[in-house]
Design a protein around this motif. Sequence first.
Motif, PDB file in Angstrom:
ATOM      1  N   THR A 144     -36.345  37.077 -35.678  1.00 44.82           N
ATOM      2  CA  THR A 144     -36.530  37.428 -34.018  1.00 44.82           C
ATOM      3  C   THR A 144     -38.036  37.379 -33.825  1.00 44.82           C
ATOM      4  O   THR A 144     -38.676  38.077 -34.172  1.00 44.82           O
ATOM      5  N   ARG A 168     -25.804  34.244 -33.280  1.00 41.18           N
ATOM      6  CA  ARG A 168     -26.285  35.280 -32.316  1.00 41.18           C
ATOM      7  C   ARG A 168     -25.624  36.663 -32.460  1.00 41.18           C
ATOM      8  O   ARG A 168     -26.295  37.565 -32.438  1.00 41.18           O
ATOM      9  N   PRO A 187     -31.206  36.418 -42.601  1.00 42.23           N
ATOM     10  CA  PRO A 187     -31.192  37.052 -41.182  1.00 42.23           C
ATOM     11  C   PRO A 187     -32.018  36.396 -40.384  1.00 42.23           C
ATOM     12  O   PRO A 187     -32.810  35.476 -40.682  1.00 42.23           O
ATOM     13  N   GLY A 193     -26.289  37.777 -36.465  1.00 38.79           N
ATOM     14  CA  GLY A 193     -27.892  37.933 -36.671  1.00 38.79           C
ATOM     15  C   GLY A 193     -28.124  37.199 -37.962  1.00 38.79           C
ATOM     16  O   GLY A 193     -29.020  37.558 -38.684  1.00 38.79           O
TER      17      GLY A 193
END
Length: 163
Positions: free
Chosen positions: A160, A143, A157, A146
């Motif tokens: 999101t 978290r 990555p 990332g």
Amino acid sequence: MAETDWDTVTYLRKKAPTASQTRSAKAVNAAQRQGAEIETSKKCKRTIDREEKRLIAEISVNAATNKQKSSARDTAKLDRETEELHHDRVPLDVGRAIMKARGEKKLSQKELATKINEKPNVVNDYEAGRAIPNQQIMSKLERVLGVKLRGKSIGEPLSTKKK
């Protein structure tokens, strides 16, 4: 004359001996000379076997670090096994991914540890591949950095999802 009363008696006496004074060699010898009864008893220590000593040492060593909670039980279970077994450690590619992501975010190990509410030596252990993987710590690292640290796509990555 009112201060001196012939009926008042004052006793001058020594204090009663303390427990350590009654156990001294001098007191024992004096009691033997007077013919008093003397009771002697020996205290014995409880012996701790080698397995208990090792578990106590293991617990005290892991007390200041953030290892798995049941590591002492697991270690004892592994010691009873006859085969050569060991705990899984964090893979080195995960440690490299943590280092790379931390470098990109320009964070020190101490700053990263502060952000995930862990000790700096925990981050150091994960980067060096010495730590036993803890899913809570791994998710905190993912978290904050990332970057994915679990599964097949380590170092990529995090995706999101936007609504």
